[in-house]
Design an enzyme around this catalytic site. Structure first.
Site, PDB file in Angstrom:
ATOM      1  N   TYR A 177       1.127  -0.919  -0.053  1.00 44.81           N
ATOM      2  CA  TYR A 177      -0.225  -0.132   0.109  1.00 44.81           C
ATOM      3  C   TYR A 177       0.768   1.305  -0.005  1.00 44.81           C
ATOM      4  O   TYR A 177       2.323   1.062   0.383  1.00 44.81           O
ATOM      5  CB  TYR A 177      -1.222  -0.024   1.325  1.00 44.81           C
ATOM      6  CG  TYR A 177      -1.858  -0.845   0.975  1.00 44.81           C
ATOM      7  CD1 TYR A 177      -2.050  -2.352   0.303  1.00 44.81           C
ATOM      8  CD2 TYR A 177      -3.027  -1.152   2.378  1.00 44.81           C
ATOM      9  CE1 TYR A 177      -3.158  -2.761  -0.179  1.00 44.81           C
ATOM     10  CE2 TYR A 177      -4.293  -2.981   2.134  1.00 44.81           C
ATOM     11  CZ  TYR A 177      -3.715  -3.351   1.465  1.00 44.81           C
ATOM     12  OH  TYR A 177      -5.662  -4.206   0.952  1.00 44.81           O
ATOM     13  N   CYS A 216      -8.397 -23.010   2.650  1.00 40.98           N
ATOM     14  CA  CYS A 216      -8.956 -23.194   1.122  1.00 40.98           C
ATOM     15  C   CYS A 216      -9.327 -21.710   0.760  1.00 40.98           C
ATOM     16  O   CYS A 216      -8.719 -21.395  -1.157  1.00 40.98           O
ATOM     17  CB  CYS A 216     -10.364 -23.734   1.019  1.00 40.98           C
ATOM     18  SG  CYS A 216     -11.547 -23.331   1.768  1.00 40.98           S
TER      19      CYS A 216
END
Length: 359
Positions: A169, A345
């Protein structure tokens, strides 16, 4: 022997345990304001005994929104909703800190509809997004916006504010020699590259006073040749303590790649299977006296207690496991140490919000 349920002091804020819900983008607000869905998420986390809750990141200027569904903090109209959020969390004894960010070129969202600032016109490696090199006037504008965000956070009842200075950022890019090619007082030497961060911190501190907790999230290293090195990060962390930052959360720029990099060494430190950046955090925790928070890949009680008792790390930040089980810390506290529901996941990012899909 230290306990994960010890109190931790960050400035004048006391967390009832060492667990942190790391800043997690919920993507559940269309206008940046607090709604019932968000209130329910944070109430569940507080009920679940999370000591310190870091909010999803909030954009500090209206025209710069790096992702949909973000919180806003760019004007005073957000304060009433945040007061309601803070009051709710405080009912359960948890602390809550607002994370604020300028995302910059680490985005592909609404690119043609806004001007995106950057220290230099260098495309972000992951997104390829190119930003506008900031003028000194642009820099002063963003510094003031960070300052106003801190004022609003304090008025809203947040227990502190966290500056997002990691993950490529804008702040991270100013610190990085790869992204910051400026030749003025904001570029070149590390002292100059830190100037933007120091000035925006000073703007925030001037608006909230010396006792209000200000935390910062930093990247350990850019994880590529020519980027910000860990040796420089060590200098930055010591400088942050010197100027008055109350705690440092140490992360990295490897979004979604943590598991694939396990066992890899960067700047002499290994990416671990639990606590990806914990080796970097261990080192920083020997160099400063303020609390160090490690984040990334933590999901078992045993690994966390091992990290606690083999380092000076003060707090441990968790995200995805708390999406799956917001009551995780409470069940650990009650002695239930069965395997966590989260299987990493990464299917928790959905178009209608970020949440666990495992039944």
């Amino acid at each position: 022997m230290k306990s994960l349920f010890d109190n931790v002091k960050i400035g004048n804020m006391i967390s009832k345990n060492r667990f942190v819900r790391s800043a997690t983008w919920e993507n559940m607000t269309e206008d940046g304001y607090i709604n019932d869905k968000i209130l329910n998420i944070y109430e569940d986390l507080a009920k679940g005994e999370v000591g310190l809750i870091l909010t999803g990141y909030a954009n500090i200027v209206k025209e710069e929104q790096p992702n949909p569904g973000m919180f806003g903090i760019y004007d005073d109209s957000f304060i009433p909703g945040y007061k309601k959020l803070c009051d709710l969390v405080h009912q359960y004894g948890s602390k809550i800190v607002l994370q604020v960010a300028y995302g910059g070129t680490k985005t592909t969202y609404n690119l043609g509809e806004r001007t995106i600032f950057a220290p230099s016109p260098i495309p972000e490696k992951g997104t390829g997004t190119l930003g506008k090199e900031m003028t000194v006037e642009d820099i002063k504008y963003i510094i003031e916006a960070f300052g106003q965000s801190a004022r609003r956070a304090k008025e809203s009842g947040f227990d502190g504010i966290e500056i997002h200075g990691a993950h490529t950022y804008l702040i991270n890019q100013f610190l990085s020699p790869y992204y910051n090619r400026r030749t003025d007082s904001y570029g070149g030497s590390l002292e100059n590259r830190m100037r933007f961060l120091i000035e925006l911190y000073e703007s925030m501190r001037n608006k909230v006073g010396k006792d209000y907790p200000i935390l910062i999230k930093l990247t350990a290293t850019d994880f590529f040749e020519g980027g910000l090195s860990f040796e420089e990060t060590k200098i930055i962390c010591k400088k942050m303590e010197e100027i008055g930052i109350d705690a440092i959360e140490l992360s990295g720029n490897i979004h979604g790649k943590g598991e694939s990099l396990v066992g890899t060494f960067f700047n002499g430190f290994e990416i671990k299977s639990e606590g990806y950046f914990s080796e970097f955090a261990k080192e920083i925790s020997t160099l400063v006296k303020i609390p160090i928070i490690t984040v990334g890949g933590i999901k078992t009680f045993q690994a966390t207690i091992d990290l606690l008792n083999s380092s000076n790390i003060s707090m441990f930040a968790i995200s995805r496991p708390l999406l799956a089980e917001p009551n995780l810390i409470k069940r650990w506290k009650n002695g239930d140490l069965k395997k966590v529901k989260c299987i990493r996941c990464s299917k928790c990012r959905n178009k209608d919000g970020n949440y666990c899909i495992i039944p």
